[in-house]
Design an enzyme around this catalytic site. Structure first.
Site, PDB file in Angstrom:
ATOM      1  CB  CYS A   2      39.657  47.095 -23.518  1.00 37.86           C
ATOM      2  SG  CYS A   2      39.338  46.868 -25.263  1.00 37.86           S
ATOM      3  NE  ARG A  27      42.764  50.107 -19.521  1.00 37.07           N
ATOM      4  CZ  ARG A  27      44.065  49.887 -19.459  1.00 37.07           C
ATOM      5  NH1 ARG A  27      44.834  50.704 -18.778  1.00 37.07           N
ATOM      6  NH2 ARG A  27      44.603  48.864 -20.059  1.00 37.07           N
ATOM      7  CD1 TRP A  77      40.638  52.770 -28.704  1.00 34.16           C
ATOM      8  CD2 TRP A  77      41.675  50.919 -29.409  1.00 34.16           C
ATOM      9  NE1 TRP A  77      41.486  53.120 -29.725  1.00 34.16           N
ATOM     10  CE2 TRP A  77      42.142  52.010 -30.177  1.00 34.16           C
ATOM     11  CE3 TRP A  77      42.188  49.642 -29.691  1.00 34.16           C
ATOM     12  CZ2 TRP A  77      43.087  51.866 -31.185  1.00 34.16           C
ATOM     13  CZ3 TRP A  77      43.135  49.514 -30.695  1.00 34.16           C
ATOM     14  CH2 TRP A  77      43.574  50.610 -31.425  1.00 34.16           C
ATOM     15  CG  ASN A 103      42.840  45.300 -22.137  1.00 36.14           C
ATOM     16  OD1 ASN A 103      42.973  45.701 -23.288  1.00 36.14           O
ATOM     17  ND2 ASN A 103      43.672  45.639 -21.169  1.00 36.14           N
ATOM     18  N   GLY A 104      42.755  43.176 -24.856  1.00 35.17           N
ATOM     19  CA  GLY A 104      43.912  42.601 -25.544  1.00 35.17           C
ATOM     20  C   GLY A 104      43.474  41.941 -26.842  1.00 35.17           C
ATOM     21  CD  GLU A 485      54.344  65.577 -27.001  1.00 36.94           C
ATOM     22  OE1 GLU A 485      54.592  64.649 -27.775  1.00 36.94           O
ATOM     23  OE2 GLU A 485      53.417  65.544 -26.173  1.00 36.94           O
ATOM     24  CE  LYS A 489      49.860  65.607 -26.569  1.00 43.35           C
ATOM     25  NZ  LYS A 489      50.988  64.803 -26.229  1.00 43.35           N
ATOM     26  CD  GLU A 492      47.515  63.149 -28.658  1.00 42.36           C
ATOM     27  OE1 GLU A 492      47.277  61.950 -28.541  1.00 42.36           O
ATOM     28  OE2 GLU A 492      48.436  63.723 -28.040  1.00 42.36           O
ATOM     29  CG  HIS A 508      66.844  69.950 -47.946  1.00 48.94           C
ATOM     30  ND1 HIS A 508      67.814  70.199 -48.893  1.00 48.94           N
ATOM     31  CD2 HIS A 508      67.346  70.404 -46.768  1.00 48.94           C
ATOM     32  CE1 HIS A 508      68.865  70.751 -48.312  1.00 48.94           C
ATOM     33  NE2 HIS A 508      68.598  70.895 -47.014  1.00 48.94           N
ATOM     34  CE  LYS A 607      47.171  58.798 -20.411  1.00 54.21           C
ATOM     35  NZ  LYS A 607      47.814  59.930 -21.074  1.00 54.21           N
TER      36      LYS A 607
END
Ligand code: F6R
Length: 612
Positions: A2, A27, A77, A103-104, A485, A489, A492, A508, A607
């Site tokens: 947010c 965000r 978000w 936000n939160g 990583e 990438k 996402e 295995h 983000k």
């Protein structure tokens, strides 16, 4: 997670707030909205979807925006309640006299909601936790929005930054924060609020960082900050040196590819600011003495996502160069497992944003147990930085794309510097080896520039791979961490199901999934482990895999084993991860582009993750 923007001044508030929100869309971007005060009457417009949807609504609106000089805006978000027009912010109080953006998460919102319904007959319209803030403020409002804010937050648990406006106070914005970012921007005859600096760079480089529990009151000429005891506080001005262009795409199609190309510059900044002519490392102002380092019996590196992957390489570097045992943990797990942390522990938090709530909470946990807290952070003045004993900044510049690239490679550079510094001060690393490593690090930016020259080749490869639905990443040693990583990438931003595993572990169980034409990216950049990797590649090839080998120039034996090969410049094994990850970033980018994905704003992500 947010984005919040507020403006008060003589300019066009609607235009300034919408521009600011666009800079914060990374965000959160599932809905957006704006609230304005038109001479004692509040107006709210909000829409599901991107900010362009909101703009269409505003264009058709009859409000005389040119006369509106105060507005607060939000890009969301979703946490509580699906993305929808109703759940979008700003939220009104029932009497439409107060509007807020948040936000939160208000963790006890259900209790507050029940109380407001029972005792005050409040009717709620949205499914959000945030709406309780507007309703609480209106219940407590007696002519001073800041007084109402102090009362309201005293009842709230959770993490939040909140901006509020009241119909009866048309010349004022009031805001507060707890564990979610908020800063006030200082203008000339105007003032601003925002969750993050890029929203305001066009208008101001001077900020006040608002601390937890403080309430800030803006009019067009003044910014007043009050602490939790309601006392006025004087805050130093925080000056930002970035220019507005650093938060623009600058001719690139996406921030992600721009940021991939900014890596040589970020790495040079991160390294050269700390290096003396004699190859000595200065850890900025951090005073980590031999006595301190000898006193550590353990290092914990704690982070989330990409930053966690940087921590895995950090473990390797600290154990190898400084000979101190290191544990690496994801922050959301660390907190809840009663880890062995005490005053002999060095706790290293890694975070691009410095606002990731899980990382912040883990840091506080470690602090309580007496650990010394060091953080590796990109955003200057962020919460993680402020709550640490020592901060070592990654000088990557603003990272706007949701998928982290330049923050990761600069985090790796910081990890090498911290590890080498500790090794040297402790006397755990030989001088010749130390100097060779420093010389190698100095060459990384130019090698990376050369590697970026292979972009067209990787773009071509993406054209042959983009329709695939599964990709495996395998590697040994640090390559297995780089594979994690690369896999993150890819998944996402392209939504391809990808999986990373240590190459020796494949047999295995996971090898059962390898069949004809399964794509396997085989990271083989470690000379020491190269032959073993060739055997692992054979194993997947024998099952029909389409292998993309990544190896150092000169290790041409990879070509016989791979369907395609990507070479990185020759370098010491220890520093290869900084180079090896870059082709994976570029590959993920072009595969996502071929698939028509919204690369800078992937679905369901944001983000800065300021919720647990
Ligand atoms: C992935 C990504 C995330 C972040 C994670 C931690 O590309 O960006 O996995 O790395 O959310 O964020 P910070 O580093 O801001 O704490």
């Amino acid at each position: 997670m947010c984005g919040i923007v507020g403006y008060i001044g003589d300019g066009n508030a609607e235009k300034i707030v919408i521009e600011g929100l666009k800079k914060l869309e990374y965000r959160g971007y599932d809905s957006s909205g704006i609230a304005m005060n038109f001479g004692g009457k509040l107006a709210v417009e909000k829409r599901k979807g991107r900010i362009t949807n909101l703009e269409e609504v505003l264009e058709k609106s009859d409000y005389p925006f040119e006369n509106c000089h105060l507005a607060i805006g939000h890009t969301r978000w979703a946490t509580h309640g699906a993305p929808s027009d109703i759940n979008a912010h700003p939220h009104f109080s029932m009497d439409h006299r107060i509007a807020i953006v948040h936000n939160g998460i208000v963790e006890n919102y259900l209790d507050i909601k029940e109380k407001l319904i029972k005792e005050h007959g409040i009717k709620f319209v949205s499914e959000t936790d945030s709406e309780v803030i507007a309703q609480l403020l209106s219940v407590y409002y007696e002519g001073s929005l800041e007084d109402a804010m102090f009362r309201a937050v005293s009842e709230m648990r959770g993490a939040y930054s909140i901006c509020a406006i009241a119909a009866d106070e048309p010349d004022k914005i009031v805001a507060t924060r707890k564990d979610a970012p908020l800063l006030a921007g200082i203008g000339n005859g105007c003032n601003f609020l925002a969750s993050d600096i890029p929203a305001l760079l066009k208008h101001s480089r001077e900020f006040y960082l608002i601390e937890n529990g403080e309430v800030v009151v803006l009019d067009k000429n003044d910014i007043k900050i009050y602490n939790a005891e309601h006392k006025s506080v004087v805050r130093d001005v925080f000056h930002v040196s970035w220019d507005a262009a650093s938060a623009e795409k600058d001719g690139y199609d996406h921030f992600m590819i721009k940021e991939i190309h900014e890596q040589p510059k970020g790495l040079t900044e991160t390294l050269m600011r700390r290096l003396g002519d004699d190859n000595s490392i200065k850890l900025d102002g951090i005073n980590l003495t031999k006595e301190d380092i000898d006193g550590f019996n353990k290092v914990y590196i704690v982070a989330c996502g990409t930053a966690y992957h940087a921590g895995l390489i950090g473990k390797y570097a600290i154990e190898k160069f400084a000979k101190i045992p290191v544990e690496v943990d994801v922050a959301s797990e660390f907190r809840y497992r009663d880890p062995f942390v005490d005053d002999k522990t060095l706790f290293i938090a890694i975070s691009q944003s410095g606002e990731t709530l899980d990382t912040l909470a883990a840091l506080r946990e470690a602090k309580k147990k007496g650990a010394r807290i060091m953080s590796i952070v990109n955003v200057v003045g962020s919460s993680v930085a402020r709550e640490s004993d020592d901060v070592f900044y990654t000088w990557a510049g603003p990272e706007i794309a949701v998928a982290s690239t330049k923050a990761y490679t600069t985090q790796l550079m910081c990890m090498y510097l911290v590890a080498l510094y500790m090794g040297k001060v402790k006397g755990a690393i030989e001088d010749a080896y130390y100097n060779r490593l420093i010389e190698e690090l100095k060459e990384i930016p130019s090698k990376l520039r050369k590697l970026l020259g292979t972009e067209p080749q990787i773009q071509d490869l993406a054209k042959t791979l983009y329709k695939t639905e599964h990709v495996f990443f395998i590697g040994r040693g640090t390559d297995s961490a780089v594979g994690l990583e690369g896999s993150l990438k890819l998944k996402e931003i392209s939504y391809i199901n990808s999986f990373a595993i240590a190459a020796g572990e494949l047999k295995h169980g996971t090898i059962a999934l390898i069949e004809k034409d399964t794509i396997v990216v085989a990271l083989s950049t470690q000379d020491d482990l190269f032959e073993k990797m060739l055997s692992n590649i054979q194993e997947v090839k024998a099952r029909g895999a389409f292998v993309i080998g990544v190896a150092k120039e000169g290790n041409t034996a990879i070509e016989q084993q791979s369907s395609r090969t990507i070479y990185i410049p020759k370098c010491m094994d220890e520093v290869a991860p900084i180079l090896a990850v870059v082709p994976l970033q570029i590959l993920a980018y072009y595969i996502a582009k071929e698939r028509g994905c919204d690369i800078d704003k992937p679905k369901n992500l944001a983000k800065a993750v300021t919720v647990e």
